[in-house]
Design a protein around this motif. Structure first.
Motif, short mmCIF file in Angstrom:
data_model
loop_
_atom_site.label_atom_id
_atom_site.label_comp_id
_atom_site.label_asym_id
_atom_site.label_seq_id
_atom_site.Cartn_x
_atom_site.Cartn_y
_atom_site.Cartn_z
N SER A 121 0.86 -1.19 0.00
CA SER A 121 0.00 0.00 0.00
C SER A 121 0.89 1.23 0.00
CB SER A 121 -0.96 0.02 1.21
OG SER A 121 -0.25 0.03 2.41
N VAL A 122 0.37 2.31 -0.57
CA VAL A 122 1.08 3.58 -0.63
C VAL A 122 0.15 4.63 -0.03
CG1 VAL A 122 2.15 5.31 -2.13
CG2 VAL A 122 2.37 2.88 -2.69
N PHE A 123 0.66 5.37 0.95
CA PHE A 123 -0.16 6.34 1.69
C PHE A 123 -1.43 5.67 2.22
CE2 PHE A 123 2.25 9.15 -1.22
CZ PHE A 123 2.94 9.87 -0.27
N GLY A 124 -1.34 4.39 2.60
CA GLY A 124 -2.48 3.67 3.16
C GLY A 124 -3.46 3.12 2.13
N ILE A 125 -3.20 3.38 0.85
CA ILE A 125 -4.10 2.91 -0.21
C ILE A 125 -3.55 1.59 -0.77
CG2 ILE A 125 -5.10 3.43 -2.46
CD1 ILE A 125 -4.60 6.45 -1.70
N PRO A 126 -4.32 0.49 -0.66
CA PRO A 126 -3.84 -0.79 -1.19
C PRO A 126 -3.61 -0.72 -2.71
CG PRO A 126 -5.79 -1.09 0.19
CD PRO A 126 -5.63 0.38 -0.03
#
Length: 170
Positions: A121-126
């Motif tokens: 995930s990047v910045f909490g986005i899967p």
């Protein structure tokens, strides 16, 4: 007991002695590394993610701290610092590296400790699996040195960064 013992369970006892020492308490490793970057787009992404610059002869120092609940590795590639924070997440470890979070499963085979990405995930986005990075990462003992290899590639783009070397446990 430390975080790797919790994650690896009984297989922790199969770690080569040097790797076991390198993952216990506060540690310091010092040596040389080679850092490679990918194509122009891969290089731009690596810069955005604050990854170390390419170098064919990089002095590398690693400071580690291992507790029951966490592991922190701070890598000093010459004057560039890259920090990873690891925590237990059920049967997995999470590695937080800036805005990137990797869900990892570690295993020991042929005296190598290997890291395998399960989810990103990047910045909490899967990130969907089809767009997730491919990671090849392992550590091993070689001629009384801590040998490591990390390579990260992205679909379509190719190599993002690769770094490897031999370090001495101080």
């Amino acid at each position: 007991m430390n975080i790797l013992q919790k994650h690896l369970g009984e297989s922790y006892n199969n770690l080569p002695p040097l790797l076991e020492q390198a993952h216990r308490g506060d540690i310091y490793l010092k040596g040389k590394a080679i850092v490679k970057r990918g194509n122009r787009l891969g290089n731009i992404i690596a810069n955005i993610l604050k990854m170390p610059p390419a170098s064919t002869d990089c002095n590398l120092q690693v400071y580690g701290n291992h507790t029951e609940d966490s592991m922190k590795w701070q890598r000093h590639f010459e004057n560039h610092i890259m920090t990873s924070n690891f925590k237990i997440a059920g049967e997995f470890l999470t590695e937080q590296l800036g805005p990137i979070s990797l869900l990892l499963k570690l295993n020991i085979k042929d005296n190598k400790l290997s890291y395998h990405v399960v989810k990103t995930s990047v910045f909490g986005i899967p990130i969907p699996k089809v767009f997730s990075p491919t990671l090849t990462a392992y550590e091993m003992e070689y001629n009384e040195l801590y040998r490591f290899h990390v390579s990260i590639s992205l679909p379509i783009i190719g190599l993002l960064i690769s770094y490897n070397g031999d370090l001495k446990l101080i």
